[in-house]
Design a protein around this motif. Structure first.
Motif, PDB file in Angstrom:
ATOM      1  N   VAL A 239       0.854  -0.802   0.323  1.00 43.53           N
ATOM      2  CA  VAL A 239      -0.085  -0.089   0.076  1.00 43.53           C
ATOM      3  C   VAL A 239       0.826   1.356   0.066  1.00 43.53           C
ATOM      4  O   VAL A 239       1.358   2.067   0.886  1.00 43.53           O
ATOM      5  N   PRO A 240       1.532   1.190  -1.292  1.00 44.60           N
ATOM      6  CA  PRO A 240       2.456   2.885  -1.099  1.00 44.60           C
ATOM      7  C   PRO A 240       1.783   4.574  -1.215  1.00 44.60           C
ATOM      8  O   PRO A 240       2.432   4.624  -0.947  1.00 44.60           O
ATOM      9  N   GLU A 241       0.769   4.184  -0.660  1.00 50.52           N
ATOM     10  CA  GLU A 241      -0.089   5.311  -0.484  1.00 50.52           C
ATOM     11  C   GLU A 241      -0.369   6.037   0.827  1.00 50.52           C
ATOM     12  O   GLU A 241      -1.204   7.002   1.175  1.00 50.52           O
ATOM     13  N   VAL A 242       0.305   4.920   1.570  1.00 52.94           N
ATOM     14  CA  VAL A 242       0.005   4.845   3.778  1.00 52.94           C
ATOM     15  C   VAL A 242       1.166   6.034   3.393  1.00 52.94           C
ATOM     16  O   VAL A 242       1.953   6.781   3.027  1.00 52.94           O
ATOM     17  N   ASP A 243      -0.197   6.841   4.234  1.00 53.20           N
ATOM     18  CA  ASP A 243       0.239   8.790   4.566  1.00 53.20           C
ATOM     19  C   ASP A 243       1.308   8.801   5.701  1.00 53.20           C
ATOM     20  O   ASP A 243       1.371   8.161   6.234  1.00 53.20           O
ATOM     21  N   ALA A 244       2.388   9.716   4.936  1.00 53.77           N
ATOM     22  CA  ALA A 244       3.436   9.969   5.707  1.00 53.77           C
ATOM     23  C   ALA A 244       2.928  10.890   7.478  1.00 53.77           C
ATOM     24  O   ALA A 244       3.443  10.170   8.259  1.00 53.77           O
ATOM     25  N   GLY A 245       2.002  10.829   7.820  1.00 51.48           N
ATOM     26  CA  GLY A 245       1.275  11.499   8.717  1.00 51.48           C
ATOM     27  C   GLY A 245       0.381  10.147  10.253  1.00 51.48           C
ATOM     28  O   GLY A 245      -0.221  10.581  10.185  1.00 51.48           O
ATOM     29  N   PHE A 246       0.914   9.092   8.898  1.00 49.96           N
ATOM     30  CA  PHE A 246      -0.418   8.205   9.538  1.00 49.96           C
ATOM     31  C   PHE A 246       0.178   7.908  11.086  1.00 49.96           C
ATOM     32  O   PHE A 246      -1.185   7.381  11.308  1.00 49.96           O
ATOM     33  N   ALA A 247       1.423   7.980  11.642  1.00 47.13           N
ATOM     34  CA  ALA A 247       1.110   7.602  12.803  1.00 47.13           C
ATOM     35  C   ALA A 247       0.402   8.310  13.801  1.00 47.13           C
ATOM     36  O   ALA A 247       0.058   7.582  14.261  1.00 47.13           O
ATOM     37  N   ALA A 248       0.615   9.347  13.691  1.00 46.22           N
ATOM     38  CA  ALA A 248      -0.751  10.709  14.173  1.00 46.22           C
ATOM     39  C   ALA A 248      -2.107  10.240  13.913  1.00 46.22           C
ATOM     40  O   ALA A 248      -2.733  10.201  15.188  1.00 46.22           O
ATOM     41  N   HIS A 249      -2.069  10.131  12.631  1.00 44.49           N
ATOM     42  CA  HIS A 249      -3.507   9.597  12.698  1.00 44.49           C
ATOM     43  C   HIS A 249      -4.324   8.256  13.248  1.00 44.49           C
ATOM     44  O   HIS A 249      -5.302   8.138  13.957  1.00 44.49           O
ATOM     45  N   LEU A 250      -3.142   7.197  13.833  1.00 43.53           N
ATOM     46  CA  LEU A 250      -3.744   6.275  14.104  1.00 43.53           C
ATOM     47  C   LEU A 250      -3.548   6.073  15.782  1.00 43.53           C
ATOM     48  O   LEU A 250      -4.848   5.410  16.808  1.00 43.53           O
ATOM     49  N   ASP A 251      -2.923   6.537  16.303  1.00 42.22           N
ATOM     50  CA  ASP A 251      -2.839   6.955  17.746  1.00 42.22           C
ATOM     51  C   ASP A 251      -4.612   7.552  17.799  1.00 42.22           C
ATOM     52  O   ASP A 251      -5.110   7.645  19.031  1.00 42.22           O
ATOM     53  N   ARG A 252      -5.180   9.229  16.992  1.00 43.14           N
ATOM     54  CA  ARG A 252      -6.016   9.788  17.585  1.00 43.14           C
ATOM     55  C   ARG A 252      -6.907   8.521  17.539  1.00 43.14           C
ATOM     56  O   ARG A 252      -7.776   8.519  18.428  1.00 43.14           O
ATOM     57  N   LEU A 253      -6.989   7.807  16.278  1.00 42.97           N
ATOM     58  CA  LEU A 253      -8.085   6.608  16.579  1.00 42.97           C
ATOM     59  C   LEU A 253      -8.213   6.056  17.259  1.00 42.97           C
ATOM     60  O   LEU A 253      -9.143   5.727  18.018  1.00 42.97           O
TER      61      LEU A 253
END
Length: 402
Positions: A239-253
């Motif tokens: 999934v090369p489309e993974v966003d560079a800021g995914f870690a913060a988004h996943l933490d928040r979720l």
């Protein structure tokens, strides 16, 4: 090999269907053992759902014995030596001992084997190559799986690169099992082999990749392993489309899920990894061969991630309650917002075109315009009852309600 370890008393031993199957296969010199996840999870004190069995008996002999005992048999994977037995309402897969003849990283050509160790050697991880006698509970362990289970070490059997070359999906399984059962970091040799072989993930069917990825994201807290997969270049392959800021988004979720008492949803977590772009979400869903329902849901989450300023029920009216709930969880909104959708069904506007015509408006474009205008006002007022809808209509056509 066979040691002093025995399975603790477990609920599955009392299952009448399982006992009938074991008796049928063990009679007259036959043999059968419980294998894999059921042994592993019983030793860990985890709930056991599927109980798979292995036997040296060939599928035709298995079928004859079970049918003679009035047990239904379905040839669910007969090409690979697997049948499913149904006894007393229980379903159990029974597989003949096997050895690999040839592998290409996606599928294996197998031959039947007669030795338990030979069957165990073709499995992926040491903790999954544990066999147990269904009567005594004695555990067979040829590759150090018991010690690895105790240490929380996820380790390939034998040479890690060879195991991965047999089935490239084992790369993703390594990360999933490490997240679920691992302690104190990753086994260095297994980890290095997985990273070195990451490009081979491209050869797998997208359905298999999607299934394993969603299993990883369904874990209670996959953040550490997702970070590791990103660092190792795994997402760049699948999934090369993974966003560079995914870690913060996943933490928040995940924090919002915990606060709301909401169970993990892998598709929601996949949305957290991606940019808020519906076209990209569609692209990922298409590559992973997700179902139409999953594709639409993922695209809705991407398209409406910025709509959290709208009241949650208004958003739900447009995209559905499941999508609205997920959008607000992705934004990290508090549990009260999400809970406001519990038990609430998206209402239907209590107004038809005929109701407008009955008030003297001529059929034509004006009917559609009034329907849209009344609907917008009705949504803005949080879906009042039919009497209020009639009043809104009358205000718009310049009449006083009857």
């Amino acid at each position: 090999m066979t040691g002093a370890t025995r399975l603790p008393e477990a609920e599955w031993r009392a299952r009448p269907g399982l006992r009938r199957i074991v008796r049928a296969l063990s009679a007259d010199g036959g043999a059968v053992k419980i294998v894999g996840g059921a042994v592993r999870d019983t030793l860990l004190g985890l709930p056991v759902t599927d109980i798979d069995l292995a036997t040296p008996l060939h599928p035709d002999a298995v079928t004859r014995r079970l049918e003679a005992a009035d047990i239904k048999v379905i040839p669910t994977g007969i090409a690979h030596g697997t049948v499913t037995a149904i006894a007393s309402g229980d379903h159990h897969e029974i597989t003949t001992l096997r050895r690999d003849v040839a592998t290409d990283g996606r599928r294996a050509t197998i031959a039947f084997a007669s030795e338990w160790r030979e069957d165990a050697a073709r499995r992926d991880f040491t903790i999954n190559a544990l066999y147990a006698d269904p009567e005594s509970g004695e555990v067979d362990d040829w590759f150090g799986g018991l010690a690895d289970l105790d240490a929380g070490c996820i380790r390939f059997i034998g040479d890690a690169a060879t195991r991965i070359a047999e089935d490239h999906l084992r790369i993703l399984r390594f990360y999933r099992f490490a997240a679920r059962f691992g302690k104190d970091g990753l086994d260095p040799a297994s980890h290095a082999a997985a990273v070195a072989a990451r490009h081979s993930l491209r050869s797998l069917s997208r359905e298999r990749v999607a299934d394993e990825l969603l299993k990883i994201l369904a874990l209670p807290d996959p953040r550490a392993i997702v970070d590791q997969m990103a660092c190792d270049g795994i997402f760049a392959e699948i999934v090369p489309e993974v966003d560079a800021g995914f870690a913060a988004h996943l933490d928040r979720l995940i924090a919002a899920e915990a606060a709301a008492g909401t169970a993990p949803a892998p598709l929601r977590r996949l949305a957290a990894l991606l940019p808020a772009d519906a076209a990209i979400a569609e692209q990922v869903a298409s590559r992973l061969r997700l179902s139409t329902r999953q594709r639409k849901h993922l695209a809705a989450l991407a398209a409406h991630r910025g709509d959290v300023a709208r009241p949650v029920r208004q958003l739900a009216y447009g995209v559905g309650t499941d999508a609205a709930r997920d959008i607000h969880l992705l934004a990290g909104d508090g549990p009260a917002t999400v809970a406001s959708l519990d038990g609430w069904d998206v209402p239907v506007l209590p107004l038809k075109g005929g109701d407008i015509i009955a008030r003297g408006v001529s059929a034509g474009p004006e009917i559609a315009r009034l329907l849209r205008a009344v609907e917008a006002a009705w949504v803005a007022e949080d879906f009042p009852d039919a009497a209020r809808v009639r009043a809104l209509l009358d205000q718009m056509i310049g009449r006083t309600s009857d």
